[in-house]
Design an enzyme around this catalytic site. Structure first.
Site, PDB file in Angstrom:
ATOM      1  N   ASN A 261       0.810  -1.232   0.000  1.00 12.10           N
ATOM      2  CA  ASN A 261       0.000   0.000   0.000  1.00 12.10           C
ATOM      3  C   ASN A 261       0.839   1.276   0.000  1.00 12.10           C
ATOM      4  O   ASN A 261       0.368   2.316  -0.424  1.00 12.10           O
ATOM      5  CB  ASN A 261      -1.039  -0.020   1.129  1.00 12.10           C
ATOM      6  CG  ASN A 261      -0.411  -0.030   2.498  1.00 12.10           C
ATOM      7  OD1 ASN A 261       0.753  -0.395   2.654  1.00 12.10           O
ATOM      8  ND2 ASN A 261      -1.156   0.362   3.504  1.00 12.10           N
TER       9      ASN A 261
ATOM     10  N   GLU B  92       5.095  -3.567  12.417  1.00 11.20           N
ATOM     11  CA  GLU B  92       4.113  -2.508  12.151  1.00 11.20           C
ATOM     12  C   GLU B  92       2.909  -3.199  11.512  1.00 11.20           C
ATOM     13  O   GLU B  92       2.934  -3.531  10.324  1.00 11.20           O
ATOM     14  CB  GLU B  92       4.699  -1.472  11.175  1.00 11.20           C
ATOM     15  CG  GLU B  92       5.915  -0.737  11.701  1.00 11.20           C
ATOM     16  CD  GLU B  92       5.559   0.286  12.768  1.00 11.20           C
ATOM     17  OE1 GLU B  92       4.372   0.615  12.922  1.00 11.20           O
ATOM     18  OE2 GLU B  92       6.482   0.739  13.466  1.00 11.20           O
TER      19      GLU B  92
ATOM     20  N   CYS C  22      -3.042   1.823   6.747  1.00 11.86           N
ATOM     21  CA  CYS C  22      -3.197   1.194   8.068  1.00 11.86           C
ATOM     22  C   CYS C  22      -3.674   2.183   9.115  1.00 11.86           C
ATOM     23  O   CYS C  22      -4.203   1.782  10.137  1.00 11.86           O
ATOM     24  CB  CYS C  22      -1.881   0.583   8.490  1.00 11.86           C
ATOM     25  SG  CYS C  22      -0.552   1.777   8.423  1.00 11.86           S
TER      26      CYS C  22
ATOM     27  N   GLU D 127       8.890   3.508  14.249  1.00  9.60           N
ATOM     28  CA  GLU D 127       9.639   3.963  13.070  1.00  9.60           C
ATOM     29  C   GLU D 127       9.589   5.489  13.016  1.00  9.60           C
ATOM     30  O   GLU D 127       8.707   6.110  13.612  1.00  9.60           O
ATOM     31  CB  GLU D 127       9.058   3.342  11.800  1.00  9.60           C
ATOM     32  CG  GLU D 127       9.283   1.847  11.785  1.00  9.60           C
ATOM     33  CD  GLU D 127       8.914   1.157  10.477  1.00  9.60           C
ATOM     34  OE1 GLU D 127       8.041   1.664   9.753  1.00  9.60           O
ATOM     35  OE2 GLU D 127       9.518   0.113  10.195  1.00  9.60           O
TER      36      GLU D 127
HETATM   37  P1  NAD Z   1       0.421  -8.921   4.238  1.00  8.49           P
HETATM   38  O1  NAD Z   1       0.689  -9.257   5.652  1.00  8.49           O
HETATM   39  O2  NAD Z   1      -0.421  -9.821   3.434  1.00  8.49           O
HETATM   40  O3  NAD Z   1       1.780  -8.762   3.419  1.00  8.49           O
HETATM   41  C1  NAD Z   1       2.823  -7.909   3.847  1.00  8.49           C
HETATM   42  C2  NAD Z   1       4.141  -8.475   3.364  1.00  8.49           C
HETATM   43  O4  NAD Z   1       4.359  -9.725   3.993  1.00  8.49           O
HETATM   44  C3  NAD Z   1       4.204  -8.741   1.860  1.00  8.49           C
HETATM   45  O5  NAD Z   1       5.506  -8.456   1.399  1.00  8.49           O
HETATM   46  C4  NAD Z   1       3.950 -10.234   1.787  1.00  8.49           C
HETATM   47  O6  NAD Z   1       4.496 -10.830   0.636  1.00  8.49           O
HETATM   48  C5  NAD Z   1       4.688 -10.688   3.018  1.00  8.49           C
HETATM   49  N1  NAD Z   1       4.335 -12.015   3.519  1.00  8.49           N
HETATM   50  C6  NAD Z   1       3.120 -12.619   3.561  1.00  8.49           C
HETATM   51  N2  NAD Z   1       3.253 -13.871   4.075  1.00  8.49           N
HETATM   52  C7  NAD Z   1       4.571 -14.033   4.365  1.00  8.49           C
HETATM   53  C8  NAD Z   1       5.352 -15.105   4.900  1.00  8.49           C
HETATM   54  N3  NAD Z   1       4.806 -16.269   5.260  1.00  8.49           N
HETATM   55  N4  NAD Z   1       6.685 -14.916   5.034  1.00  8.49           N
HETATM   56  C9  NAD Z   1       7.253 -13.757   4.683  1.00  8.49           C
HETATM   57  N5  NAD Z   1       6.586 -12.725   4.165  1.00  8.49           N
HETATM   58  C10 NAD Z   1       5.249 -12.854   4.018  1.00  8.49           C
HETATM   59  O7  NAD Z   1      -0.185  -7.437   4.271  1.00  8.49           O
HETATM   60  P2  NAD Z   1      -0.649  -6.574   3.032  1.00  8.49           P
HETATM   61  O8  NAD Z   1      -1.992  -7.046   2.615  1.00  8.49           O
HETATM   62  O9  NAD Z   1       0.410  -6.484   2.002  1.00  8.49           O
HETATM   63  O10 NAD Z   1      -0.759  -5.136   3.705  1.00  8.49           O
HETATM   64  C11 NAD Z   1      -1.893  -4.681   4.325  1.00  8.49           C
HETATM   65  C12 NAD Z   1      -1.734  -4.777   5.831  1.00  8.49           C
HETATM   66  O11 NAD Z   1      -0.580  -4.056   6.232  1.00  8.49           O
HETATM   67  C13 NAD Z   1      -2.882  -4.137   6.557  1.00  8.49           C
HETATM   68  O12 NAD Z   1      -3.267  -4.936   7.648  1.00  8.49           O
HETATM   69  C14 NAD Z   1      -2.301  -2.820   7.056  1.00  8.49           C
HETATM   70  O13 NAD Z   1      -2.943  -2.295   8.193  1.00  8.49           O
HETATM   71  C15 NAD Z   1      -0.887  -3.195   7.313  1.00  8.49           C
HETATM   72  N6  NAD Z   1      -0.016  -2.034   7.280  1.00  8.49           N
HETATM   73  C16 NAD Z   1       0.534  -1.617   8.456  1.00  8.49           C
HETATM   74  C17 NAD Z   1       1.340  -0.496   8.473  1.00  8.49           C
HETATM   75  C18 NAD Z   1       1.953  -0.021   9.759  1.00  8.49           C
HETATM   76  O14 NAD Z   1       2.904   0.762   9.700  1.00  8.49           O
HETATM   77  N7  NAD Z   1       1.506  -0.460  10.916  1.00  8.49           N
HETATM   78  C19 NAD Z   1       1.614   0.207   7.290  1.00  8.49           C
HETATM   79  C20 NAD Z   1       1.035  -0.250   6.102  1.00  8.49           C
HETATM   80  C21 NAD Z   1       0.232  -1.386   6.123  1.00  8.49           C
END
Ligand code: NAD
Length: 506
Positions: free
Chosen positions: A176, A277, A311, A484
């Site tokens: 995102n 995060e 997020c 961060e």
């Molecule tokens: P996601 O958890 O599906 O994916 C995030 C990353 O993790 C991607 O690179 C994905 O390929 C990787 N990933 C998934 N499974 C993995 C595994 N088994 N091993 C290693 N890597 C793995 O999340 P998303 O759908 O890409 O992002 C949306 C989520 O992120 C929402 O819940 C949002 O709130 C959160 N988010 C949080 C912040 C923050 O700073 N707190 C910022 C942006 C997004």
């Protein structure tokens, strides 16, 4: 917008879209191979990157596997010893050049973000500035990793507390904010003296690879910043290497709470440092005393940025009875006036698509559930073609509805009516996560009480947009651990070593 050479053959769809909107990206920044030890590396196969607005393939990128991930970790480990020996000032100067290169290439970087993630071009340009700002901020912080000289309990001793880089860090990031979620981590890590391996989200590897190109141009040495893009299928095996390899000392992850829990378990066996995060479910509370126009403008900015896929965006809008009808009415007018769906490269678009079909299905399910349980659709409510969803305003929302129980990550604004401050706080805090929270009030006592009582890591008081490198970013409860940005962000990549210096006197 200015262009160098177009990479035409490999990216026909991107080329066609760019032509129709008068945009271009230079070959230097359109990278489609992994970046390890200062080299662009191919993998046995590749995977498609899709334009979420059309579903068309815009590029094919090397599908790195566990072998490439191990190579990257080895390279980062070898490079660590040289990088940590450089002074903070030297590391800062390189980060500063990287920042300047991002600013110089802002238009092309923004185009890449829009094409792979869907957000409108103006927002993508905003992300590039935000992303670059972390390189600028930590280029300055690199010189300020002060330790302490502590008064000793014995006359013959001196006590020193030294800050030293943790080592190799694995950075796993979401789609995102395909650029900013990388620099918010990498800038702090590199400033501290750590080296990194980045695994970008499968939907958005192009921005990560463009960052690698600019890092190389800025003089980041080989092995210090590595990128291993991979498909959804390869993600678990690459993730396992990045979270279990004994040469990795630190994991920094941004993404969903569910994935964060998987990675925390993987990290446990080798006791790695972790920063998480994770997901949010932000309350956005409007009290009777609020400046309603400010609350409406902030709700628009908070909810509809990136089509609700942030997020920290407001997810539950709690509005006090006395101001409720006025808020809903004004918000509906603002939505009619300001929101326009379309392709992100079209300059008139304010609402792009959601990232993929799964994302739209989740949002549609929440809307159907709310309506079935008695919510009223004030605006929108329908799923459109492809990955598009109408910006939606719901009123009469109650706590039994799905949209109040889980993160939406889409353009749905559910309004819950409440009567008292206690009731609003009870609803706001009834969540397993706590990332951001917002409230609008002009009552001074209430400003302090509510800011202190909200169970979140970041509070917006009469403000709907919080993020900047000077302020910190991070959550409480299941929204994660670690911070961060700000002066604290670099600590995530530093160990504090105690040196006891004895035999100094009688
Ligand atoms: P996601 O958890 O599906 O994916 C995030 C990353 O993790 C991607 O690179 C994905 O390929 C990787 N990933 C998934 N499974 C993995 C595994 N088994 N091993 C290693 N890597 C793995 O999340 P998303 O759908 O890409 O992002 C949306 C989520 O992120 C929402 O819940 C949002 O709130 C959160 N988010 C949080 C912040 C923050 O700073 N707190 C910022 C942006 C997004």
């Amino acid at each position: 917008m200015r262009i160098a050479h177009l990479l035409t053959a490999r990216l026909p769809v991107l080329r066609a879209m760019q032509r129709s909107y008068g945009l271009d990206v230079s070959a230097a920044l359109l990278r489609t191979r992994g970046y390890v030890d200062g080299q662009w590396i191919s993998a046995a196969s590749d995977f498609p990157v899709l334009d979420p607005a059309t579903g068309e393939e815009v590029a094919r990128v090397s599908d790195c596997g566990p072998g490439e991930a191990m190579r990257a970790v080895d390279a980062a480990h070898r490079a660590f010893h040289g990088w940590k020996q450089r002074t903070g000032k030297e590391r800062g100067a390189i980060l500063r050049r990287w920042f300047e290169l991002m600013v110089q290439n802002k238009d092309e970087l923004a185009t890449l973000i829009t094409v792979e993630c869907g957000k409108p071009l103006a927002e993508a340009a905003g992300e590039v500035s935000y992303s670059a700002s972390f390189l600028e901020w930590f280029s300055e912080e690199a010189r300020r990793t002060y330790g302490d000289v502590v008064p000793s309990p014995g006359r013959d001793r001196r006590i020193l507390l030294l800050k030293q880089p943790v080592g190799v860090a694995s950075l796993i990031t979401p789609w995102n904010f395909p650029s900013a979620m990388i620099t918010r981590k990498a800038a702090a890590a590199l400033a501290a003296g750590c080296t990194v391996v980045v695994k970008p989200a499968e939907d958005t590897p192009l921005s990560a690879l463009a960052l690698a190109e600019l890092a190389a141009q800025a003089g980041v040495p080989a092995g210090v910043f590595n990128v291993v893009p991979c498909s959804k299928e390869k993600t678990p095996s690459v993730g396992e290497v990045l979270c279990t390899d004994p040469l990795v000392q630190k994991i920094s992850f941004t993404g969903s709470t569910a994935t964060g829990k998987v990675l925390l378990k993987l990290a446990a066996d080798t006791v790695k440092r972790v920063s998480m995060e994770l997901g949010g479910h932000a309350p956005f509370i409007v009290f009777d005393s609020a400046d309603v126009d400010r609350a409406v403008a902030s709700a628009m900015a908070s909810k509809f940025r990136n089509s609700g896929q942030t997020c920290v965006c407001g997810n539950r809008f709690l509005v006090q009875s006395g101001i409720h009808d006025c808020f809903v009415e004004k918000l509906a007018v603002a939505m009619d006036k300001e929101l326009r769906l379309g392709h992100g490269l079209d300059p008139t678009t304010t609402q792009g698509p959601l990232i993929n079909a799964r994302a739209v299905e989740k949002v549609e399910k929440q809307v159907l559930d709310a309506v079935a349980r008695g919510a009223r659709v004030v605006r929108g409510g329908r799923r459109l073609q492809g990955s598009f969803m109408e910006p939606t305003l719901l009123e009469g929302v109650t706590m039994e509805m799905l949209c109040t129980q889980e993160e939406t990550f889409g353009p749905v604004l559910p309004v819950i009516r409440f009567d008292s401050e206690e009731e609003a706080l009870a609803i706001a805090n009834a969540s397993a996560v706590g990332l951001a929270g917002y409230f609008f009030s002009q009552d001074p006592g209430q400003l302090w009480r509510v800011a202190e009582a909200l169970e979140v890591g970041m509070v917006g008081v009469n403000e709907g947009l919080l993020s900047c490198p000077e302020g910190l970013f991070g959550g409480v409860k299941q929204s994660g651990q670690g911070r961060e940005g700000s002066k604290y962000g670099i600590d995530e990549y530093l160990e504090v070593k105690y040196v006891c210096w004895g035999g100094l006197g009688p």
